[in-house]
Design a protein around this motif. Structure first.
Motif, short mmCIF file in Angstrom:
data_model
loop_
_atom_site.label_atom_id
_atom_site.label_comp_id
_atom_site.label_asym_id
_atom_site.label_seq_id
_atom_site.Cartn_x
_atom_site.Cartn_y
_atom_site.Cartn_z
N UNK A 60 20.06 3.16 32.45
CA UNK A 60 19.88 2.09 33.45
C UNK A 60 20.11 2.59 34.88
N UNK A 61 19.18 2.22 35.78
CA UNK A 61 19.25 2.62 37.19
C UNK A 61 19.48 1.39 38.08
N UNK A 62 18.82 0.29 37.74
CA UNK A 62 18.93 -0.95 38.53
C UNK A 62 19.13 -2.14 37.61
N UNK A 63 19.83 -3.15 38.13
CA UNK A 63 19.95 -4.44 37.45
C UNK A 63 19.32 -5.46 38.38
N UNK A 64 18.43 -6.28 37.84
CA UNK A 64 17.71 -7.26 38.66
C UNK A 64 18.17 -8.68 38.36
N UNK A 65 18.23 -9.50 39.39
CA UNK A 65 18.45 -10.94 39.23
C UNK A 65 17.06 -11.56 39.16
N UNK A 66 16.45 -11.52 37.95
CA UNK A 66 15.08 -11.99 37.79
C UNK A 66 14.88 -13.44 38.21
N UNK A 67 15.78 -14.37 37.83
CA UNK A 67 15.58 -15.75 38.28
C UNK A 67 15.50 -15.87 39.81
N UNK A 68 16.33 -15.12 40.52
CA UNK A 68 16.29 -15.16 41.98
C UNK A 68 14.96 -14.62 42.49
N UNK A 69 14.52 -13.48 41.96
CA UNK A 69 13.26 -12.89 42.40
C UNK A 69 12.09 -13.82 42.10
N UNK A 70 12.14 -14.50 40.95
CA UNK A 70 11.08 -15.44 40.60
C UNK A 70 11.10 -16.68 41.50
N UNK A 71 12.30 -17.17 41.82
CA UNK A 71 12.41 -18.32 42.74
C UNK A 71 11.84 -17.98 44.11
N UNK A 72 12.05 -16.74 44.54
CA UNK A 72 11.54 -16.31 45.85
C UNK A 72 10.06 -15.90 45.78
N UNK A 73 9.46 -16.09 44.61
CA UNK A 73 8.03 -15.81 44.41
C UNK A 73 7.66 -14.34 44.68
N UNK A 74 8.57 -13.44 44.29
CA UNK A 74 8.32 -12.01 44.42
C UNK A 74 7.31 -11.59 43.35
N UNK A 75 6.28 -10.87 43.76
CA UNK A 75 5.29 -10.35 42.82
C UNK A 75 5.94 -9.20 42.06
N UNK A 76 6.11 -9.36 40.75
CA UNK A 76 6.86 -8.38 39.96
C UNK A 76 5.99 -7.28 39.34
N UNK A 77 4.76 -7.13 39.81
CA UNK A 77 3.95 -5.98 39.39
C UNK A 77 4.65 -4.73 39.94
N UNK A 78 4.99 -3.82 39.02
CA UNK A 78 5.82 -2.66 39.37
C UNK A 78 5.10 -1.35 39.07
N UNK A 79 4.64 -0.63 40.10
CA UNK A 79 3.99 0.66 39.89
C UNK A 79 4.99 1.75 39.48
N UNK A 80 4.57 2.57 38.54
CA UNK A 80 5.31 3.76 38.12
C UNK A 80 4.35 4.93 38.35
N UNK A 81 4.70 5.80 39.29
CA UNK A 81 3.74 6.78 39.79
C UNK A 81 4.24 8.22 39.70
N UNK A 82 3.31 9.13 39.45
CA UNK A 82 3.58 10.54 39.64
C UNK A 82 3.21 10.80 41.09
N UNK A 83 4.22 11.04 41.93
CA UNK A 83 4.01 11.19 43.37
C UNK A 83 3.17 12.43 43.66
N UNK A 84 3.56 13.56 43.09
CA UNK A 84 2.84 14.82 43.32
C UNK A 84 1.85 15.07 42.18
#
Length: 156
Positions: A104-128
Motif C-alpha cells: 500500500x502506497x496511498x489510502x483514499x477517502x473515496x466517499x469524499x472524492x465522490x462527493x467532490x465529483x472527482x473523476x476517478x479514471x486513474x492512468x498507470x503509465x510507463x514514463x520512459x
C-alpha cells in the motif's frame, strides 16, 4: 541477452479504460507516458511493482516507482484530484522508499472524492516507454483487482 516479459499489477481495483479514451489529452495523447487507465473503485492504492519511489507529488495524487531495470511507472489517481490539494489522500510512503509489488502506497477517502465529483479514471503509465518494447495493456472494459491482476506487460 534475452528479452524477458515484465509484468505490472493493478495498483487499484476497477474497470480498464484504453488510454486513448481518457478524457484528458495529457494522458490520451501519451504526453506523460504510455500505459493504461483504470476507473478506480478501491480506497487503497498499491505499488504496481518492486522498486524505489522516485517521485511523489506534494498533492499526493500521483507517484512514480522506478524499477531495478530503470523503467519508471507513474500511478496517477484520478484526473482532477490535484484540485483536492492532498485532502482525502493519505500518503503511506515517501520518496526514496523501496517498495514491493502490492504494498500500500496511498489510502483514499473515496466517499469524499465522490462527493467532490472527482473523476476517478486513474492512468498507470510507463514514463520512459521509449526504453521498453511490446508494451501491452490489459483489455479495455476488463475488471481488475488491486494486487492480483496484471494490467501491463513489456519487454526490456
Amino acid at each position: 541477452m534475452t528479452k524477458q516479459q515484465q509484468k505490472l499489477i493493478a495498483p487499484i481495483s476497477g474497470r480498464i479504460i484504453d488510454l486513448a479514451k481518457v478524457p484528458d489529452p495529457i494522458f490520451s495523447e501519451k504526453l506523460t507516458g504510455d500505459g493504461v487507465a483504470v476507473l478506480n473503485d478501491s480506497d487503497t492504492v498499491l505499488s504496481p511493482c518492486d522498486g524505489e519511489i522516485s517521485l511523489f507529488f506534494d498533492t499526493k495524487h500521483a507517484f512514480a516507482v522506478t524499477r531495478a531495470d530503470g523503467v519508471q511507472i507513474l500511478v496517477h489517481i484520478g484526473l482532477d484530484t490535484v484540485i483536492m490539494n492532498g485532502e482525502g489522500i493519505t500518503q503511506l510512503h515517501h520518496r526514496g522508499d523501496y517498495v514491493k509489488a502490492g504494498e500500500p502506497i496511498l489510502k483514499l477517502d473515496l466517499p469524499l472524492l465522490q462527493r467532490r465529483k472527482i473523476n476517478l479514471i486513474s492512468p498507470i503509465l510507463v514514463v520512459n516507454y521509449d526504453t521498453v518494447r511490446n508494451l501491452r495493456p490489459a483489455a479495455s472494459d476488463e475488471m481488475v483487482a488491486a494486487g492480483t491482476d496484471v494490467i501491463l506487460t513489456y519487454e526490456k
